[in-house]
Design an enzyme around this catalytic site. Sequence first.
Site, PDB file in Angstrom:
ATOM      1  N   LYS A 169       0.946  -1.246  -0.047  1.00  0.00           N
ATOM      2  CA  LYS A 169      -0.172  -0.217  -0.110  1.00  0.00           C
ATOM      3  C   LYS A 169       1.000   1.167   0.134  1.00  0.00           C
ATOM      4  O   LYS A 169       1.807   1.406   0.851  1.00  0.00           O
ATOM      5  CB  LYS A 169      -0.936  -0.130   1.188  1.00  0.00           C
ATOM      6  CG  LYS A 169      -2.011  -0.999   1.182  1.00  0.00           C
ATOM      7  CD  LYS A 169      -3.030  -1.008   0.262  1.00  0.00           C
ATOM      8  CE  LYS A 169      -4.115  -1.972   0.397  1.00  0.00           C
ATOM      9  NZ  LYS A 169      -5.184  -1.654  -0.457  1.00  0.00           N
ATOM     10  N   LYS A 272     -13.634  -7.743  -6.683  1.00  0.00           N
ATOM     11  CA  LYS A 272     -13.972  -8.067  -5.365  1.00  0.00           C
ATOM     12  C   LYS A 272     -15.065  -8.486  -5.501  1.00  0.00           C
ATOM     13  O   LYS A 272     -16.261  -7.541  -5.674  1.00  0.00           O
ATOM     14  CB  LYS A 272     -13.888  -6.934  -4.523  1.00  0.00           C
ATOM     15  CG  LYS A 272     -12.500  -6.148  -4.316  1.00  0.00           C
ATOM     16  CD  LYS A 272     -12.612  -5.104  -3.191  1.00  0.00           C
ATOM     17  CE  LYS A 272     -11.012  -4.829  -2.646  1.00  0.00           C
ATOM     18  NZ  LYS A 272     -10.134  -4.004  -3.662  1.00  0.00           N
TER      19      LYS A 272
END
Length: 375
Positions: A169, A272
């Site tokens: 990230k 997702k």
Amino acid sequence: MKISKAALHPYRLPLRSSWLTAAGGFGEREGWLLRLDSGCGARAASGYGDCAPLPESAAETPAAAASWLCAQARRLIGMQVDDALQAIGPAPGDAPAARLALETALLDLAAQAAESSLATYLRAKQKDVPAGPAPAALAVNAALGSIDRLADESVDSACRAGFRILKLKVGVAPIDHDIEQLRRIVALLPPGVQLRLDANRAWSGAAAEYFLRRCADLPIEMLEEPLAEPTLEQLRSLQGQTTIAIAIDESAERLDTLRILQDAPVRRLVIKPTRCGGLLAAFLLAQRALAAGLDCVVTSSVESACGVTAAAHLATAIGNQLAHGLATSEWLAADTGAPPTIVDGRLLLPHAAGLGFMPGKGIAFSPIADWPLEE
């Protein structure tokens, strides 16, 4: 195969450390494990689904998701599984995680009845997909969290575990700090290992271009959601400036998925299942993306073992050679059951018909009838 009973187990799963992104963070995953029962005696079977609303979702709270699950599951009692799949209809916008759980449990039962894995069953349900069993394993990336908190030991451990793609990230710290940390990490990588970065819409267009210029010599395989206020034109321009695959995830709905499939401004689409509202909708989206020239990466949002297993079946059914973002179970300090095994950077699907998930010890289900509906 008729549905005879439905039951829920509520959970709160603490993380070993906070999951931090440029968009925020969370320290636990809250949701519901659904069980649907069918048959009796030797023909008895149970199907499972994970309802884990996305932490950033304001509309689908765990309470609202449970209410939707209870209402829908109650009306399916006594139905044949195939009829129930038709009855739940297309994915709704207001309860995608709840619908995913219900559809997954139904598909689990249907695949068990067909004596096939859920991945193979998904492939058989779609047109223009080659027949035959789905692979039993797929490549996954290591999920190492925020680059700002990443220790050298974590990088070394992931590489020794056989991961060829390490996901980090970025965008939480100032951009030059991120670049400095990236160069530190790259110096630790063995040959052939690449990085996958997720900025979670942290940067302006100028900042994203600056980042890509400064990192052009680094082994970065993908950059996900670099732009804070993306447009199709900006994304197309950014992709044209780099050999790194730019990927769209959370901004797909805002940009209009249909336009993304028509224009293909970037090289990849992140899928997702929780956001899609079901495995069938997610698989169809992946097939349409492939036809539009977009590669797809299936990722977890740190769901429980049940949810990760379902997402792994989806990724296996899609069948591309990319590493998928499903190695997230190690982030959980507790789980609903045993997650899929990962060996040498590859996730192994359970050797069982259906989903292949079994709840762990101490997981107690209560009948749907015992749960009050939210007003």
